[in-house]
Enzyme design. Structure first.
Site, PDB file in Angstrom:
ATOM      1  N   CYS A 160     -33.820  59.057-141.658  1.00 29.83           N
ATOM      2  CA  CYS A 160     -34.603  59.427-140.472  1.00 29.83           C
ATOM      3  C   CYS A 160     -35.940  60.066-140.834  1.00 29.83           C
ATOM      4  CB  CYS A 160     -33.806  60.382-139.586  1.00 29.83           C
ATOM      5  SG  CYS A 160     -32.404  59.619-138.739  1.00 29.83           S
ATOM      6  N   HIS A 161     -35.928  60.932-141.846  1.00 27.47           N
ATOM      7  CA  HIS A 161     -37.107  61.760-142.107  1.00 27.47           C
ATOM      8  C   HIS A 161     -38.020  61.214-143.197  1.00 27.47           C
ATOM      9  CE1 HIS A 161     -35.859  64.935-139.346  1.00 27.47           C
ATOM     10  NE2 HIS A 161     -34.635  64.774-139.802  1.00 27.47           N
TER      11      HIS A 161
ATOM     12  N   ALA B 112     -21.489  50.316-141.191  1.00 28.57           N
ATOM     13  CA  ALA B 112     -20.815  50.085-142.468  1.00 28.57           C
ATOM     14  C   ALA B 112     -21.021  51.243-143.446  1.00 28.57           C
ATOM     15  CB  ALA B 112     -21.294  48.775-143.087  1.00 28.57           C
TER      16      ALA B 112
ATOM     17  N   THR C 294     -26.257  48.278-131.823  1.00 23.06           N
ATOM     18  CA  THR C 294     -27.710  48.176-131.649  1.00 23.06           C
ATOM     19  C   THR C 294     -28.137  46.735-131.385  1.00 23.06           C
ATOM     20  OG1 THR C 294     -28.010  47.947-134.055  1.00 23.06           O
ATOM     21  CG2 THR C 294     -28.196  50.172-133.122  1.00 23.06           C
TER      22      THR C 294
ATOM     23  N   LYS D 187     -31.654  39.078-146.249  1.00 23.79           N
ATOM     24  CA  LYS D 187     -32.260  40.115-147.073  1.00 23.79           C
ATOM     25  C   LYS D 187     -32.423  39.698-148.532  1.00 23.79           C
ATOM     26  CE  LYS D 187     -30.942  44.541-144.925  1.00 23.79           C
ATOM     27  NZ  LYS D 187     -30.182  45.785-145.219  1.00 23.79           N
TER      28      LYS D 187
ATOM     29  N   CYS E 240     -30.710  62.641-145.379  1.00 26.31           N
ATOM     30  CA  CYS E 240     -31.880  62.900-144.540  1.00 26.31           C
ATOM     31  C   CYS E 240     -32.914  61.772-144.525  1.00 26.31           C
ATOM     32  CB  CYS E 240     -32.586  64.185-144.993  1.00 26.31           C
ATOM     33  SG  CYS E 240     -31.482  65.581-145.335  1.00 26.31           S
TER      34      CYS E 240
ATOM     35  N   GLU F 172     -37.217  47.519-130.404  1.00 23.72           N
ATOM     36  CA  GLU F 172     -36.831  46.317-131.123  1.00 23.72           C
ATOM     37  C   GLU F 172     -36.405  45.180-130.200  1.00 23.72           C
ATOM     38  OE1 GLU F 172     -33.886  47.134-134.068  1.00 23.72           O
ATOM     39  OE2 GLU F 172     -35.018  48.764-134.988  1.00 23.72           O
TER      40      GLU F 172
ATOM     41  N   ARG G 183     -31.683  45.860-129.546  1.00 23.50           N
ATOM     42  CA  ARG G 183     -32.395  44.593-129.696  1.00 23.50           C
ATOM     43  C   ARG G 183     -32.381  43.755-128.434  1.00 23.50           C
ATOM     44  NH1 ARG G 183     -29.746  45.686-134.365  1.00 23.50           N
ATOM     45  NH2 ARG G 183     -31.201  46.542-135.873  1.00 23.50           N
TER      46      ARG G 183
ATOM     47  N   ASP H 129     -26.601  46.028-150.392  1.00 22.41           N
ATOM     48  CA  ASP H 129     -26.913  46.001-148.967  1.00 22.41           C
ATOM     49  C   ASP H 129     -27.654  44.721-148.598  1.00 22.41           C
ATOM     50  OD1 ASP H 129     -27.053  46.854-146.318  1.00 22.41           O
ATOM     51  OD2 ASP H 129     -28.863  48.038-146.633  1.00 22.41           O
TER      52      ASP H 129
END
Length: 689
Positions: free
Chosen positions: A617-618, A182, A165, A334, A614, A66, A117, A307
């Site tokens: 990530c998955h 958060a 990040t 967003k 999960c 990124e 980043r 969010d």
């Protein structure tokens, strides 16, 4: 005796002494005025077809890329996943030094992978924010550590859930950094450190502390005002409002602008008893540079429950609005609105949707306050609602760009929705992923519903007129969630996509003028620089970093575009070639069970648990199109090793967190049933029930 020079010889002699065009660096994360625009025009829409690969540098990771490269003094400074920093010769890419902060064990925490980043470079130092919370200063010549400081209070029981990040920002004699976390109980703040020593200069918290507590921070004078907008026992959950990306400085007004994140948890009913605006969540906040003191704020989403962060990149410009030149701050966050604010006062000037939405019915033109649809507050209605945008946003972290030549902003936008429904508050565990939203794995839908949902998700590159507040052109992308943008004086817009291409567009029409197959998705934003008379375009290529959270089955729209992670650098008539892409070898996909498991209450329970613990990530529906294991195919799921991995942290050193204290063995069995069913449905050839 020497003969006098002929006129031709004199011209040739003088020509040989002429210097090439001056070097032009890319010195900061967002460029001048945070516009991600360069005046360089050696590469233009007339010759961009000649653009070729000058060199490539392989990165030693398969996780998301990124970062924005920085080019100073003929050196490219890049940071890849796991916060590994490299200094490369900007002419040919050979490595000068490498620094590894050894954070792999710490990457078990965090929302969206071990990504970064970028770094900041100034005064012979390279500044890195590491995912484990450290701010590190490196010697720019050698890569040696000069100083490091832990930005997170280690006495905080939730300290392990804070991450970094974002890229540090250099402001005057300070370096600024925020944090993330958060969803895991973090309380947001931004900190300024002395560039020479790493000493803390000031800190501004974005949400109030527990009543009776004093932070002894720059934010203290305004916290009493902020606390009046909160209710219940918000401090139990941290509050959120993390400053995980957008930080910009305006030298004209000597103000720092920060964009704040979502609440902790998302659910306003859980977080604040459904009451109050909850300052300074989902806001742009202006601070005095030298002191960190509050100046003004604009809250984009009062009482946020979806969010809808305001952490997306901000752009400064001077625009003529209603006949009056204004210094403005622009953001496409967003929530789907494009905002124009007066950057000295925070006055709301305009806001219009750049993507479809149904959470808001408009913005009051005087107060700038959104008219939130009551049906969007799922925790009050108790009803699930399919809403636009999704938590992934109409625009996420890949930054937009602004061209002063065209007056247009170029936005990597997406049209994606999701279902919001209240979660059982008693089952939300602070320190685990706590959204207060019933997150499902996506496997409960039948095949027709799945196809309908994902085929409706779209991605675009949009050219937006910020004065007229309307779209000028758009280019449809193969899938949502595409790369950051660069605009140049050559009337070009460069942007990557998840389909594995870096492309150049005409900045006035959107016509594709050039495309390069990168062998992997390109989400990071490009930069450009000139060195020894040659203009280069550079970008980090590597698919991932936030995509699994909004991806899964949806990610397959772009195809299986996981390939080698690299820094790619281009120049006119570049002749370098990438090696052929070799598909990974291995056995064909097969189900982890051979008979169809029964659909029962355990399956539905496992769907919800998978969605919460999960999915990030998955992948949605347990489809991992990223760099994480596809659990539909992993034999470990049905083995005795599965509890050791999930509950006891057997793979924690490799980035797989332990969920001890958050999941029980019964929970794990329910997740197993969910994964077994998803595996059989997709890989054993059985029709979906």
């Amino acid at each position: 005796m020497r003969k006098p020079l002929t006129l031709l010889a004199l011209v040739l002699a003088l020509g040989g002494c002429q210097k090439s065009a001056p070097d032009v660096e890319w010195q900061s994360h967002s460029g001048p005025d945070a516009q991600r625009y360069s005046t360089l025009a050696d590469i233009d829409r007339g010759n961009v077809g000649r653009l070729g690969l000058a060199f490539a540098h392989d990165l030693e990771t398969d996780r998301g890329q990124e970062a924005t490269p920085i080019m100073v003094g003929g050196v490219l400074y890049v940071v890849s996943a796991y916060d590994v920093v490299e200094a490369l010769d900007a002419r040919d890419g050979h490595r000068l030094w490498r620094y590894d902060p050894d954070v792999r064990a710490a990457t078990a925490r965090g929302c969206c992978g071990p990504v970064s980043r970028g770094v900041a470079v100034a005064d012979g130092k390279v500044y890195l924010g590491a995912i484990d919370g450290r701010l590190i200063a490196l010697d720019a010549r050698s890569g040696q550590v000069l100083w490091q400081t832990q930005t997170v209070d280690q006495a905080d029981p939730l300290a392990v859930n804070y991450t970094i990040t974002g890229a540090p920002r250099v402001v005057k004699d300070m370096v600024l950094i925020g944090n993330g976390g958060a969803e895991f109980g973090a309380r947001g703040y931004v900190s300024a450190y002395d560039r020479s020593s790493g000493r803390l200069r000031w800190r501004f918290y974005t949400v109030p502390p527990k009543p009776g507590r004093v932070d002894h921070a720059a934010s203290d004078p305004v916290m009493a005002r902020a606390a009046q907008t909160w209710a219940g026992q918000w401090w139990r959950y941290g509050g959120g409002g993390t400053v995980w990306d957008a930080i910009e400085y305006d030298p004209k007004s000597d103000l720092i602008y920060i964009g704040t994140g979502n609440g902790s948890p998302w659910n306003h009913g859980m977080r604040s008893a459904g009451q109050g605006d909850n300052l300074f969540l989902s806001s742009i906040v202006a601070l005095r540079a030298d002191t960190g003191r509050y100046v003004w704020h604009y809250q984009e989403v009062p009482g946020d429950s979806w969010d809808y962060t305001a952490t997306q990149n901000m752009v400064m410009a001077r625009l003529t609005i209603n006949g009056t030149p204004r210094d403005v701050l622009m953001q496409a966050p967003k929530n789907g609105y494009f905002y124009v604010l007066d950057r000295r006062t925070g006055q709301f000037l305009s806001g219009k949707p750049f993507m479809p939405m149904n959470w808001s019915r408009g913005i009051d033109p005087h107060s700038g306050r959104p008219d939130i649809d009551p049906q969007a507050r799922y925790y009050q209605t108790g009803q699930a609602r399919f809403q636009f945008p999704s938590s992934g946003g109409a625009h996420n972290w890949p930054p937009m760009a602004f061209s002063p030549q065209t007056g247009l902003v170029y936005i990597p936008a997406q049209d994606v929705g999701m279902v919001y429904a209240p979660a059982n508050a008693e089952k939300q565990v602070v320190g685990a992923y706590t959204s207060g939203v019933a997150m499902a794995g996506g496997g409960h839908m039948d095949a027709a519903a799945t196809r309908a949902l994902y085929s409706g998700m779209k991605g675009y590159l949009i050219a937006w007129d910020p004065v007229a507040q309307r779209e000028r052109w758009r280019v449809k992308q193969v899938a949502p969630f595409n790369g950051g943008v660069l605009a140049t004086g050559g009337h070009l817009v460069f942007a990557g996509n998840t389909a594995g291409q870096l492309q150049a567009f005409d900045d006035t029409t959107g016509r594709v003028l050039w495309s390069f197959p990168a062998q992997t998705g390109v989400l990071a934003p490009p930069i450009t620089y000139r060195l020894q008379g040659t203009q280069y375009v550079a970008v980090m290529a590597g698919w991932g970093g936030g995509w699994p959270l909004t991806g899964g089955v949806m990610a397959l729209q772009a195809g299986k575009t996981i390939g080698p992670n690299r820094l790619l650098v281009f120049a006119l008539d570049g002749k370098a070639k990438l090696p052929p892409l070799v598909a990974p070898s291995g056995p064909p996909p097969r189900a982890i069970i051979d008979v169809a498991p029964a659909i029962n209450a355990q399956y539905a329970r496992g769907d919800g648990l998978y969605g919460r613990f999960c999915l990030r990530c998955h992948g949605a529906g347990a489809v991992s199109a990223g760099a994480y294991p596809d659990l539909r195919q992993s034999p470990l799921v049905m083995s005795d090793a599965f509890p050791q991995i999930v509950l006891n942290g057997a793979l924690a050193p490799r980035g797989m967190p332990s969920f001890a204290g958050q999941l029980t063995r019964a929970d794990l069995d329910a997740i197993r049933i969910y994964l077994a069913r998803r595996s059989y449905e997709d890989l054993a050839g059985a029709p979906q029930k």
